[in-house]
Write a protein that holds these residues in place. Sequence first.
Motif, mmCIF file in Angstrom:
data_model
loop_
_atom_site.group_PDB
_atom_site.id
_atom_site.type_symbol
_atom_site.label_atom_id
_atom_site.label_comp_id
_atom_site.label_asym_id
_atom_site.label_seq_id
_atom_site.Cartn_x
_atom_site.Cartn_y
_atom_site.Cartn_z
ATOM 1 N N ALA A 194 -41.352 -17.856 -3.679
ATOM 2 C CA ALA A 194 -41.894 -18.649 -2.581
ATOM 3 C C ALA A 194 -41.563 -20.129 -2.756
ATOM 4 O O ALA A 194 -41.198 -20.813 -1.792
ATOM 5 C CB ALA A 194 -43.403 -18.444 -2.474
ATOM 6 N N ASN A 195 -41.666 -20.631 -3.987
ATOM 7 C CA ASN A 195 -41.318 -22.034 -4.252
ATOM 8 C C ASN A 195 -39.839 -22.296 -3.998
ATOM 9 O O ASN A 195 -39.470 -23.328 -3.430
ATOM 10 C CB ASN A 195 -41.670 -22.411 -5.682
ATOM 11 C CG ASN A 195 -43.153 -22.619 -5.882
ATOM 12 O OD1 ASN A 195 -43.867 -22.936 -4.940
ATOM 13 N ND2 ASN A 195 -43.627 -22.430 -7.093
ATOM 14 N N LEU A 196 -38.982 -21.384 -4.415
ATOM 15 C CA LEU A 196 -37.543 -21.551 -4.185
ATOM 16 C C LEU A 196 -37.222 -21.547 -2.689
ATOM 17 O O LEU A 196 -36.417 -22.355 -2.222
ATOM 18 C CB LEU A 196 -36.764 -20.438 -4.894
ATOM 19 C CG LEU A 196 -36.724 -20.520 -6.414
ATOM 20 C CD1 LEU A 196 -36.088 -19.262 -6.999
ATOM 21 C CD2 LEU A 196 -35.956 -21.751 -6.852
ATOM 22 N N LEU A 197 -37.835 -20.633 -1.946
ATOM 23 C CA LEU A 197 -37.595 -20.576 -0.509
ATOM 24 C C LEU A 197 -38.109 -21.836 0.188
ATOM 25 O O LEU A 197 -37.448 -22.368 1.091
ATOM 26 C CB LEU A 197 -38.252 -19.332 0.092
ATOM 27 C CG LEU A 197 -37.592 -18.004 -0.273
ATOM 28 C CD1 LEU A 197 -38.433 -16.839 0.249
ATOM 29 C CD2 LEU A 197 -36.179 -17.932 0.287
ATOM 30 N N ALA A 198 -39.268 -22.322 -0.228
ATOM 31 C CA ALA A 198 -39.811 -23.541 0.364
ATOM 32 C C ALA A 198 -38.903 -24.732 0.070
ATOM 33 O O ALA A 198 -38.634 -25.554 0.952
ATOM 34 C CB ALA A 198 -41.220 -23.800 -0.159
ATOM 35 N N THR A 199 -38.423 -24.836 -1.149
ATOM 36 C CA THR A 199 -37.529 -25.930 -1.514
ATOM 37 C C THR A 199 -36.229 -25.859 -0.726
ATOM 38 O O THR A 199 -35.746 -26.868 -0.214
ATOM 39 C CB THR A 199 -37.233 -25.911 -3.027
ATOM 40 O OG1 THR A 199 -38.469 -26.053 -3.728
ATOM 41 C CG2 THR A 199 -36.299 -27.043 -3.420
ATOM 42 N N ALA A 200 -35.661 -24.658 -0.606
ATOM 43 C CA ALA A 200 -34.426 -24.497 0.162
ATOM 44 C C ALA A 200 -34.640 -24.874 1.621
ATOM 45 O O ALA A 200 -33.806 -25.559 2.227
ATOM 46 C CB ALA A 200 -33.930 -23.053 0.052
ATOM 47 N N TYR A 201 -35.755 -24.449 2.188
ATOM 48 C CA TYR A 201 -36.062 -24.791 3.574
ATOM 49 C C TYR A 201 -36.159 -26.308 3.747
ATOM 50 O O TYR A 201 -35.584 -26.874 4.673
ATOM 51 C CB TYR A 201 -37.363 -24.128 4.025
ATOM 52 C CG TYR A 201 -37.849 -24.662 5.348
ATOM 53 C CD1 TYR A 201 -37.245 -24.255 6.530
ATOM 54 C CD2 TYR A 201 -38.878 -25.595 5.411
ATOM 55 C CE1 TYR A 201 -37.666 -24.762 7.745
ATOM 56 C CE2 TYR A 201 -39.299 -26.105 6.616
ATOM 57 C CZ TYR A 201 -38.696 -25.690 7.786
ATOM 58 O OH TYR A 201 -39.111 -26.206 8.983
ATOM 59 N N LEU A 202 -36.894 -26.960 2.851
ATOM 60 C CA LEU A 202 -37.059 -28.403 2.977
ATOM 61 C C LEU A 202 -35.734 -29.136 2.800
ATOM 62 O O LEU A 202 -35.490 -30.152 3.462
ATOM 63 C CB LEU A 202 -38.096 -28.905 1.972
ATOM 64 C CG LEU A 202 -39.534 -28.483 2.271
ATOM 65 C CD1 LEU A 202 -40.449 -28.894 1.125
ATOM 66 C CD2 LEU A 202 -40.019 -29.059 3.582
ATOM 67 N N ARG A 203 -34.886 -28.647 1.927
ATOM 68 C CA ARG A 203 -33.569 -29.280 1.742
ATOM 69 C C ARG A 203 -32.721 -29.139 2.990
ATOM 70 O O ARG A 203 -31.973 -30.050 3.351
ATOM 71 C CB ARG A 203 -32.842 -28.656 0.552
ATOM 72 C CG ARG A 203 -33.387 -29.121 -0.756
ATOM 73 C CD ARG A 203 -32.630 -28.507 -1.906
ATOM 74 N NE ARG A 203 -33.192 -28.942 -3.175
ATOM 75 C CZ ARG A 203 -32.878 -28.415 -4.334
ATOM 76 N NH1 ARG A 203 -32.016 -27.430 -4.407
ATOM 77 N NH2 ARG A 203 -33.438 -28.871 -5.430
ATOM 78 N N LEU A 204 -32.813 -27.997 3.663
ATOM 79 C CA LEU A 204 -32.067 -27.806 4.903
ATOM 80 C C LEU A 204 -32.677 -28.603 6.052
ATOM 81 O O LEU A 204 -31.971 -29.147 6.890
ATOM 82 C CB LEU A 204 -32.030 -26.323 5.274
ATOM 83 C CG LEU A 204 -31.164 -25.443 4.380
ATOM 84 C CD1 LEU A 204 -31.382 -23.973 4.724
ATOM 85 C CD2 LEU A 204 -29.696 -25.811 4.532
ATOM 86 N N ARG A 205 -33.981 -28.656 6.091
ATOM 87 C CA ARG A 205 -34.694 -29.332 7.182
ATOM 88 C C ARG A 205 -34.597 -30.844 7.071
ATOM 89 O O ARG A 205 -34.504 -31.543 8.066
ATOM 90 C CB ARG A 205 -36.164 -28.893 7.152
ATOM 91 C CG ARG A 205 -37.016 -29.451 8.243
ATOM 92 C CD ARG A 205 -36.714 -28.798 9.578
ATOM 93 N NE ARG A 205 -37.681 -29.201 10.559
ATOM 94 C CZ ARG A 205 -37.502 -30.201 11.420
ATOM 95 N NH1 ARG A 205 -36.376 -30.869 11.416
ATOM 96 N NH2 ARG A 205 -38.434 -30.508 12.283
ATOM 97 N N PHE A 206 -34.649 -31.374 5.849
ATOM 98 C CA PHE A 206 -34.628 -32.820 5.622
ATOM 99 C C PHE A 206 -33.547 -33.176 4.605
ATOM 100 O O PHE A 206 -33.845 -33.583 3.478
ATOM 101 C CB PHE A 206 -35.993 -33.302 5.113
ATOM 102 C CG PHE A 206 -37.146 -32.951 6.014
ATOM 103 C CD1 PHE A 206 -37.335 -33.632 7.205
ATOM 104 C CD2 PHE A 206 -38.019 -31.936 5.676
ATOM 105 C CE1 PHE A 206 -38.391 -33.311 8.044
ATOM 106 C CE2 PHE A 206 -39.078 -31.604 6.511
ATOM 107 C CZ PHE A 206 -39.262 -32.290 7.703
ATOM 108 N N PRO A 207 -32.274 -33.030 4.960
ATOM 109 C CA PRO A 207 -31.192 -33.266 3.984
ATOM 110 C C PRO A 207 -31.077 -34.723 3.547
ATOM 111 O O PRO A 207 -30.528 -34.999 2.488
ATOM 112 C CB PRO A 207 -29.937 -32.828 4.723
ATOM 113 C CG PRO A 207 -30.293 -32.923 6.167
ATOM 114 C CD PRO A 207 -31.769 -32.651 6.261
ATOM 115 N N GLU A 208 -31.621 -35.660 4.312
ATOM 116 C CA GLU A 208 -31.507 -37.074 3.959
ATOM 117 C C GLU A 208 -32.521 -37.500 2.906
ATOM 118 O O GLU A 208 -32.465 -38.602 2.404
ATOM 119 C CB GLU A 208 -31.653 -37.954 5.202
ATOM 120 C CG GLU A 208 -33.023 -37.931 5.860
ATOM 121 C CD GLU A 208 -33.255 -36.736 6.785
ATOM 122 O OE1 GLU A 208 -34.369 -36.600 7.278
ATOM 123 O OE2 GLU A 208 -32.334 -35.937 7.001
#
Length: 48
Positions: free
Chosen positions: A16-30
């Motif tokens: 769940a932590n990995l998926l959340a981190t991946a999502y946030l990296r895609l959602r907020f790449p800056e």
Amino acid sequence: MPDHDPALDDAIREIANLLATAYLRLRFPEQPSQLDSPETESPHVTAG
């Protein structure tokens, strides 16, 4: 009722932590520097 498996709970939490981190990296790449990276916080996980 199935037996409680703490190792399974830990694995689910890590995934769940990995998926959340991946999502946030895609959602907020800056803003990658503001994200906690669970894959770097798990010294017991080894590659290979």
